[in-house]
Enzyme design. Sequence first.
Site, mmCIF file in Angstrom:
data_model
loop_
_atom_site.group_PDB
_atom_site.id
_atom_site.type_symbol
_atom_site.label_atom_id
_atom_site.label_comp_id
_atom_site.label_asym_id
_atom_site.label_seq_id
_atom_site.Cartn_x
_atom_site.Cartn_y
_atom_site.Cartn_z
ATOM 1 N N GLU A 165 30.314 6.031 27.385
ATOM 2 C CA GLU A 165 29.874 6.861 28.510
ATOM 3 C C GLU A 165 28.835 6.202 29.407
ATOM 4 O OE1 GLU A 165 28.614 10.678 27.116
ATOM 5 O OE2 GLU A 165 30.627 11.283 26.561
ATOM 6 N N GLU A 372 35.779 11.810 21.699
ATOM 7 C CA GLU A 372 34.859 12.925 21.440
ATOM 8 C C GLU A 372 35.459 14.187 22.026
ATOM 9 O OE1 GLU A 372 30.696 12.508 22.645
ATOM 10 O OE2 GLU A 372 30.714 10.394 22.067
HETATM 11 C C1 BGP Z 1 28.266 12.788 24.682
HETATM 12 C C2 BGP Z 1 27.624 11.709 23.858
HETATM 13 C C3 BGP Z 1 27.315 12.096 22.448
HETATM 14 C C4 BGP Z 1 26.915 13.534 22.257
HETATM 15 C C5 BGP Z 1 27.766 14.493 23.078
HETATM 16 C C6 BGP Z 1 27.257 15.903 23.101
HETATM 17 O O1 BGP Z 1 27.898 12.644 26.000
HETATM 18 O O2 BGP Z 1 28.427 10.561 23.839
HETATM 19 O O3 BGP Z 1 26.403 11.169 21.950
HETATM 20 O O4 BGP Z 1 25.578 13.723 22.331
HETATM 21 O O5 BGP Z 1 27.898 14.073 24.397
HETATM 22 O O6 BGP Z 1 26.272 16.038 24.070
HETATM 23 P P1 BGP Z 1 24.974 16.866 23.848
HETATM 24 O O7 BGP Z 1 24.379 16.340 22.591
HETATM 25 O O8 BGP Z 1 24.133 16.631 25.045
HETATM 26 O O9 BGP Z 1 25.417 18.273 23.740
#
Ligand code: BGP
Length: 467
Positions: A165, A372
Amino acid sequence: MSVFPKDFLWGAATASYQVEGGFDADGKGLSNWDLFSHLPGTTYQGTNGDVAVDHYHRFREDVALMAELGMQTYRFSISWPRLLPQGRGEVNEAGIQFYSDLIDELLRHNIKPMITLYHWDLPQALQEEFGGWESREIVDAFDEYARLCYQRFGDRVELWSTFNETIVFIGMGYITGAHPPKLTDPKKGIQACHHVFLANARAVKSFREMKINGQIGFVNVLQPNDPISDSPEDRRACELAEGIFTHWLYDPVLKGEYPAELLAMAQQAFGVPYFAPGDEALLKGNIVDFIGLNYYKREMVAHNDDVEGYAINTSGQKGSGRELGFKGLFKLVRNPNGVYTDWDWEVYPQGLTDAIGRIVKRYGNIPIYITENGLGAKDPIVEGEVHDQPRIDYLRDHIQAIGAAIEQGADVRGYYPWSFIDLLSWLNGYQKQYGFVYVDHDNNLARKKKQSFGWYQRVIASHGEQL
Ligand code: BGP
């Protein structure tokens, strides 16, 4: 019969800073996040990853749980300063040993590792030495780090990705200032982003030169943007948003070039990205093998004459955030008919099918992994059991959306829900839970299976038929 291809992989994901802890254990160097999270006011209630969920010391217990879940693959990231405390040069053998043991433990349980080389924890030494991503020197440093990983783990690991990302660590690091290095300087941000693309290309080149037996990809946010109305202004604003959020990040790694119209706009407005001799050929010659897609939400877009900036909801109090706007370009607006999480993210499974379709249309039928996808929520505990039915519903609907994309012909090869275990959310602390496994912060970080654990176990065992 299952719509998922025979060798489709079911897994789950995490990232080093969010699970490992052991921030200074056994010779690890400090990362940018080790410092940033300790600055007042940067994270939810000052939470940090010093201990995280102590995966560094408990990985064997965690891998046993992964095996019990039936996971066929596990996506995790390597902490660069754990291997190279100064970012380059001297190697920390204890750090190598940790990942080597983790990989062996996974393989012993027939779980295929997928390594992310960079999930945002930059060696602080490189930030201090030359400004991290702002400097071209980072390209050599990253290549040195990538080669070290290939050399030590390439005999056992087939699935690799360079970056996670870029839009987030560059956008939030250099444009909104919510991540390290906490800058609001688009010019520096655009050039830093160019260095990421160059570093990716160099690492892909090295991967091939070293003849690593596997595939190497790049992981991006997949965020479909839809116009809030049919008006030409909103449609144009949406095209711009799609261009900046998607094409800017995908084109350089999948086509080896920037989207022409946006490139001209950026160079006119900010004088960057600056290309040195050889940059173009490097990008063109080193396209990735697959793309990793992280899907959580879609965004509705409107034209924008008034809004600048935004506020992030980091508390989980519905409606406490304010949507992002770039005055004169576009703003993100709430869908009046949308369903939203407590962190104001729209839940929209159809968007996953649509967005995969858009990727295939623009880049051809490339191999895709959903790297993810998940629901951040505060899970209630009822009579000692962690109830997360909303997560089950979310994941079920999104697995069906992937199935629909496969039926339309997309080459989706694996699914990694975020996350295997409850972990640190960068800005939202430990209260924003995503895992199949709960961690009791009041009881020595004890692990406990959630309701979703048994559900996902059945999904995997039935190859996606029992949802
Ligand atoms: C993505 C990242 C993760 C994780 C996820 C959830 O952007 O790659 O590392 O954190 O989002 O986001 P958040 O923790 O802000 O809810």
